[in-house]
Scaffold this active site. Sequence first.
Site: not given
Length: 912
Positions: A307, A350, A615, A687, A716
Amino acid sequence: MAAGSGPSTAATPSPGSGGSAAPTALQVLRALDSGPRGLTEQAAEERLARFGENVLPTRRAIPWPRRLLRGLRDPFTAVLLVLGLVSAAVASWATATVITFLVVVSCGLRISGELRADRSMAHLRELVATTASVLRRADSRDAAPVVCEIPVDQLVPGDVISLGPGDLVPADVRLLRASGLRVYQAALTGESQPVDKYPVDVPDARYGRGVFGQPHLCFQGSSVASGSGTAVVEATGAHTEFARTHTGVQRRGPSAFDRSVHGVSWILVRFTLLTPPLVLMANAAVDGRGLETLPFAVAVAVALTPEMLPVVVTTCLARGAALLARTHGVIVKRLPALHDLGAMDVLCLDKTGTLTEDRPVVHRALDADGQNDAEVLRWAAVNAWWTLQLADLPVPDMLDEALLDAVDEAEAMAYEPVAALPFDPVRRLATAVVSTPGRLGTHTLIVKGAVEAVLERCALGEEERARLHSLADRLATDGLRLLAVATADRTARLRAYTHADEHDLTFRGFVTLRDEVTDTAAAALRDLAGRGVNVKILTGDHPGTATRACHDLGLAVDGVLTADRVDLLTDAELAAAARRTTVFARCSPDHKARIVTALRADGHTAGFLGDGANDLPALRAADIGICPRDAVAVTRDGADVVLAGQQKQDKGGKDLTAIGRAVTAGRHAGGNITAYLRIALSSNLGNVIAMLAAGVLLPFLPMLPAQVLVQNLCFDAAQLAFAYDRPHPAALRRPAVLRPRGLLRFITGFGALNALADLATFALLALAMYGPGSDNDEAIFHSGWFTENLLTQALVMVLLHTGRRGARGGLSPVGWAAAVLAAVGVLVPPSPLGPPLGMTALPLAYYAQLAAVLTLYAAALAMAMRRRERRHAERLGRAAGPGSAVGEVGAGVVVGGAGAVGHLGGDDGRLG
């Protein structure tokens, strides 16, 4: 046409028109309803209202609701939203609330980062505001014109403007008068050398070199190198060639970040959709439980999904972008571009204005035999000094300035000036006439200019002239600019000197000049090479000039391709050729974009750094478009990253070392994101496998939905530390690419290992529940598995990310978070929070048994890591043979962990 009504669109001449039907200067003025004396104020106001301001079309500011919707379309966020809706459908309001909160936080972080970048870009636009010198008259027909300075956005077609050295050409104009005017068009064509511009009354076919090759036309986006001129404005704003050339430039396809996100999201979607049905079927088949286990099935799906993924990803990128802006002045306009910087393995540059300063410097002075001769440089400098003084030029052009910088000013001033014939684009010469002290009655003509123009005025035999041409060609092929120098002694006279006196000259030699490279370019290129980023030069210049710049910078040139050869290759052939080519020369904007696209199609994450309007197609074709702060406005608007830090002031150079810092920040963020995904998904998958097995083996739910949610929230919260951690230095040495297939292999292998530890814990808990003296308490099982889960997750965080670093330098943020997570796992069950969650205190014997399981699990993890590290080292060793991409295009890819983890993965298993 009535005065002040503005030019008719149909009557306005096309700037690129040529041939016999092309309009004369007088016809152009009539079509524009203007004249050499300029417009009246009233006419200018009417035209401004009709044609609009002289500004390029820019992207409108994106309103925050649209930004929010764009954030919700992110695949990571979409997965969470689906889970939130399912949780709400089964009345799991706590889970739905937590998911909604995480989505809001992620979107808020992304929107704030983009708004910060927009404010920085708006500040840059204000820094480049400029004015133009315009002839304007009062509304009276007989009023005299007055030169006034007005903002360039107030220019209108028909205005008559003045151009001088250093001026930016503010619109598309046609020259009415010019004196020695030379203009830089690198921003439009990529050609680094200035081009000669002069009025042509009737253009004809000999000027058919494309619209930008017309000598009588100057275009918005170019700048005056030397000389002066007066011109009438033909087109402004969106009607200029500058705007027209780049209107409709297509955006790139999915970037490296987009591709990685898409792949990982589909992995999550498949697991998420598969998990609830498996849980329901397992419980229904074994225990006869049906829909009453649906909340548990949803909780298991939530447990599998990381999450915090949108929050961690956005936080990592936003912190990196904010740090770059604050400390190095690098603006990341699109947050995912920071990840792409870390994944970049090819950077296309460039040359003009990026690696070089558009400022030539003297390389050598050679006599007619090609030997060093300081006298040649002295004569050239005397010519430059007195031409500048006697012709009353405002500033020297860049070649003369290079000559004067290379000698002592006193040497040039030692001569007495007589006359000067300044450079003009027809003769391609400049002549100074001086008298030498001590040589009474003699004047010396010093002629300097283009090789062909000088040699044809020298008293030389055909064989000698051919030999000198051959010598000049060899020097030019080596990427050097050449000035030929000749002198002639004339009897002193009072009569004025003219172009007719430039004959029977004595050839003195050549002065060779090369482009001055930026102060930081060589160090920046070495740094990029050390980080596994291969550099390729895409330029509109001559291949010799580009190769010379590479040699001056210490960049090895493995191959050179010119645009005409690129045109002959298919896309597949071009991709193969690009692997072994360093310099692409004579490239148009379309060539640059095609080369970048071919590199991306070949599997590379390609960046492009440029500053000119030419460019822009390549910037938009690349995974990451980068430009310096002084790039033209349309290029800054199209870039993803702007190097806006203070540039070098002594020579006007660009601080390219900021690129290396941006790459480091990108790898820092990408490494932490990859580490989070590896650890979170492998632990979660283990798990889920254990929960499925427990659903088959146990007569009750292995964990209550509330317990799953609390455990998930704890994990979390701890994982947010990944956004603040610092990867091991080894993870910053190679591009960090998130490969979904490699990620799937990693989480499957280590997830199975985690599941084995869970199953071993089941055996311990079964003994605690059903062994001697047990009371068959389900709370014991729930508490034991809750503790074991958080301890194994903490162990995984330490071993798979912190690695050996913890033993060397103390705990990192991830290490501290893992320690707190382990403490929560041990303390919550016996605490007052345990009973409301259905948990209780565990027997002391269980902790000793759990310690043994965790020890075995840690040993198994260490063995698996060593095995993967060894396999990865063997793969890199095989790849490092001749012709390999390692060290060439960054094929040696390393994941963003530390210690052994920093080398996990491989062809299919490598994660970054």
